[in-house]
Write an enzyme that holds these catalytic residues in place. Sequence first.
Site, PDB file in Angstrom:
ATOM      1  N   CYS A 120       8.310  -8.660   0.713  1.00  0.00           N
ATOM      2  CA  CYS A 120       9.208  -7.440   0.617  1.00  0.00           C
ATOM      3  C   CYS A 120       9.408  -6.327   1.407  1.00  0.00           C
ATOM      4  O   CYS A 120       8.636  -6.241   2.973  1.00  0.00           O
ATOM      5  CB  CYS A 120       8.418  -7.086  -1.064  1.00  0.00           C
ATOM      6  SG  CYS A 120       9.934  -5.906  -2.180  1.00  0.00           S
ATOM      7  N   CYS A 122       9.739  -3.125   0.437  1.00  0.00           N
ATOM      8  CA  CYS A 122       8.823  -1.436   0.191  1.00  0.00           C
ATOM      9  C   CYS A 122       7.827  -0.377   0.728  1.00  0.00           C
ATOM     10  O   CYS A 122       7.968   0.669   0.898  1.00  0.00           O
ATOM     11  CB  CYS A 122       8.664  -1.748  -1.390  1.00  0.00           C
ATOM     12  SG  CYS A 122       7.294  -2.941  -1.898  1.00  0.00           S
ATOM     13  N   CYS A 130      12.996  -1.855  -2.284  1.00  0.00           N
ATOM     14  CA  CYS A 130      12.765  -3.184  -1.234  1.00  0.00           C
ATOM     15  C   CYS A 130      13.813  -3.862  -0.965  1.00  0.00           C
ATOM     16  O   CYS A 130      13.726  -4.800  -0.348  1.00  0.00           O
ATOM     17  CB  CYS A 130      11.864  -3.961  -3.032  1.00  0.00           C
ATOM     18  SG  CYS A 130      11.149  -2.633  -3.837  1.00  0.00           S
ATOM     19  N   LYS A 199       9.553  -9.835 -12.797  1.00  0.00           N
ATOM     20  CA  LYS A 199       8.652  -8.877 -12.056  1.00  0.00           C
ATOM     21  C   LYS A 199      10.014  -6.738 -12.866  1.00  0.00           C
ATOM     22  O   LYS A 199      10.693  -7.161 -13.107  1.00  0.00           O
ATOM     23  CB  LYS A 199       9.352  -8.276 -10.882  1.00  0.00           C
ATOM     24  CG  LYS A 199       8.146  -7.279 -10.616  1.00  0.00           C
ATOM     25  CD  LYS A 199       7.836  -7.068  -8.819  1.00  0.00           C
ATOM     26  CE  LYS A 199       6.983  -5.529  -8.100  1.00  0.00           C
ATOM     27  NZ  LYS A 199       7.034  -5.567  -6.842  1.00  0.00           N
ATOM     28  N   ARG A 209       0.502   2.232  -5.787  1.00  0.00           N
ATOM     29  CA  ARG A 209       1.806   2.357  -4.689  1.00  0.00           C
ATOM     30  C   ARG A 209       0.500   3.563  -3.648  1.00  0.00           C
ATOM     31  O   ARG A 209       1.209   3.591  -2.971  1.00  0.00           O
ATOM     32  CB  ARG A 209       2.616   3.179  -5.532  1.00  0.00           C
ATOM     33  CG  ARG A 209       3.654   2.121  -6.128  1.00  0.00           C
ATOM     34  CD  ARG A 209       4.616   2.597  -7.598  1.00  0.00           C
ATOM     35  NE  ARG A 209       5.542   1.866  -7.256  1.00  0.00           N
ATOM     36  CZ  ARG A 209       6.538   1.948  -8.525  1.00  0.00           C
ATOM     37  NH1 ARG A 209       6.633   2.855  -9.172  1.00  0.00           N
ATOM     38  NH2 ARG A 209       7.439   0.672  -8.946  1.00  0.00           N
ATOM     39  N   ARG A 221      12.905   2.199  -9.258  1.00  0.00           N
ATOM     40  CA  ARG A 221      13.356   0.810  -9.023  1.00  0.00           C
ATOM     41  C   ARG A 221      14.128  -0.110 -10.613  1.00  0.00           C
ATOM     42  O   ARG A 221      14.078  -1.148  -9.994  1.00  0.00           O
ATOM     43  CB  ARG A 221      12.240   0.020  -8.302  1.00  0.00           C
ATOM     44  CG  ARG A 221      11.633  -0.124  -7.580  1.00  0.00           C
ATOM     45  CD  ARG A 221      10.445  -0.315  -6.792  1.00  0.00           C
ATOM     46  NE  ARG A 221       9.634   0.253  -5.640  1.00  0.00           N
ATOM     47  CZ  ARG A 221       8.289   0.310  -5.321  1.00  0.00           C
ATOM     48  NH1 ARG A 221       7.705   0.071  -5.888  1.00  0.00           N
ATOM     49  NH2 ARG A 221       8.275   0.288  -3.907  1.00  0.00           N
ATOM     50  N   GLU A 237      16.478 -15.091 -16.030  1.00  0.00           N
ATOM     51  CA  GLU A 237      15.775 -14.575 -14.433  1.00  0.00           C
ATOM     52  C   GLU A 237      14.562 -16.058 -13.258  1.00  0.00           C
ATOM     53  O   GLU A 237      15.228 -16.752 -12.814  1.00  0.00           O
ATOM     54  CB  GLU A 237      14.775 -13.414 -14.140  1.00  0.00           C
ATOM     55  CG  GLU A 237      14.915 -12.380 -13.780  1.00  0.00           C
ATOM     56  CD  GLU A 237      15.673 -11.545 -13.393  1.00  0.00           C
ATOM     57  OE1 GLU A 237      16.003 -12.702 -12.496  1.00  0.00           O
ATOM     58  OE2 GLU A 237      16.375 -10.458 -13.378  1.00  0.00           O
ATOM     59  N   LYS A 252       4.536 -10.456 -13.770  1.00  0.00           N
ATOM     60  CA  LYS A 252       3.762  -9.580 -13.298  1.00  0.00           C
ATOM     61  C   LYS A 252       4.797  -8.424 -14.357  1.00  0.00           C
ATOM     62  O   LYS A 252       5.709  -8.239 -14.178  1.00  0.00           O
ATOM     63  CB  LYS A 252       4.457  -9.063 -12.335  1.00  0.00           C
ATOM     64  CG  LYS A 252       3.263  -7.866 -11.657  1.00  0.00           C
ATOM     65  CD  LYS A 252       3.669  -7.648  -9.607  1.00  0.00           C
ATOM     66  CE  LYS A 252       3.290  -6.920  -9.318  1.00  0.00           C
ATOM     67  NZ  LYS A 252       3.687  -6.419  -7.313  1.00  0.00           N
ATOM     68  N   SER A 278      -2.566  -3.937 -10.707  1.00  0.00           N
ATOM     69  CA  SER A 278      -3.172  -1.747 -10.302  1.00  0.00           C
ATOM     70  C   SER A 278      -3.811  -1.594 -11.178  1.00  0.00           C
ATOM     71  O   SER A 278      -5.073  -0.773 -11.770  1.00  0.00           O
ATOM     72  CB  SER A 278      -3.206  -1.557  -9.340  1.00  0.00           C
ATOM     73  OG  SER A 278      -1.586  -0.876  -9.764  1.00  0.00           O
ATOM     74  N   TYR A 317      -7.576  -8.101  -9.236  1.00  0.00           N
ATOM     75  CA  TYR A 317      -7.974  -7.679  -8.023  1.00  0.00           C
ATOM     76  C   TYR A 317      -9.857  -7.507  -9.039  1.00  0.00           C
ATOM     77  O   TYR A 317     -10.746  -7.008  -8.067  1.00  0.00           O
ATOM     78  CB  TYR A 317      -7.551  -5.961  -8.441  1.00  0.00           C
ATOM     79  CG  TYR A 317      -6.154  -5.673  -7.274  1.00  0.00           C
ATOM     80  CD1 TYR A 317      -6.327  -5.990  -6.609  1.00  0.00           C
ATOM     81  CD2 TYR A 317      -5.805  -5.340  -8.194  1.00  0.00           C
ATOM     82  CE1 TYR A 317      -4.675  -4.683  -5.835  1.00  0.00           C
ATOM     83  CE2 TYR A 317      -4.420  -4.969  -8.134  1.00  0.00           C
ATOM     84  CZ  TYR A 317      -4.033  -5.099  -7.023  1.00  0.00           C
ATOM     85  OH  TYR A 317      -2.846  -5.435  -6.256  1.00  0.00           O
TER      86      TYR A 317
END
Length: 328
Positions: A120, A122, A130, A199, A209, A221, A237, A252, A278, A317
């Site tokens: 990407c 971004c 992006c 996404k 971010r 976005r 998609e 996501k 996140s 994570y």
Amino acid sequence: MSFPTIRHRRLRSSAAMRNLVREHYLHVNDLIAPIFVIYGEGVKNEIPSMPGVYQWSIDRLEEEVRELTEAGIQAVLLFGIPEHKDSVGTGAYGEDGIVQQATRRIKELAPELVVIADTCLCEFTDHGHCGVVHHTAGSAVVDNDESLELLVRTAVSQAQAGADIIAPSNMMDGFVAAIRKGLDEAGFADIPILSYAVKYSSAYYGPFREAAQSAPQFGDRKTYQMDSANAREALREAQSDIEEGADMLMVKPGLAYLDILRLLKDRFDLPVAVYNVSAEYSMVKAAALRGWIDERAIVLETLTGMKRAGADMIITYHAKDAARWLRS
């Protein structure tokens, strides 16, 4: 037949009995750990909104790679924070870009570790979008087709650096087809594409971010990431990406979109990943640090729920901790 002939509790009577009839198992092989790399020396910056997650300079990557491999993690998803940003994200596709350098270093440290490169712009653009942005008549527009050219250059440079999987996350129309063609022409026909096929434009990305220093400097976005209210669109998609040559699909975020994950798993026969993003991580960590929840129990239940919903792979994570808990 009904109660008392049917007694569902018979199969729950002991841990051993429950193990025998368990339908879904979470395994360390399911887990993918994100890594954030940054320029500098001796850097290990804890991300304030993501306790236990760090930005690493390349000279300290060995610490993280060693811990991950010792925990049994077999794959990482790599994000980079450049030294300088510009309007076209030059740092994303340079031979000495931060992701390219980190990929080569990880492959030196642990050749068997699968490196997935997030593809990407971004993190690398000064505007935080992006793709390429054009300002016309007082408005800013992300140019889809012009962005594809730079995304192809990024994917090829990542493959040249040694990435095992290319994971484009930009949500430009036609991005899989363009990257597949670019990789094939550059001699990387065997490199698979893990497409961020579904996404959503989500509030759950906030802490990321901060970690990736990738917040949009204006607007949002929503013109290229999906509307969180839509489900049928997710199937369109995913279908497009399959037709364009994707080898794996991703949903996501995770928790608020498990229904979408199930839709993809039931409809398509490609491996499906889910990103435990996140804010999902940060909410658990914040509550755990206050003693409000049992972190281990919550995390393993959440990740098992994602597996039950259809995930073949889980980007999280929590990967390092979850791997240790699963092996203890």
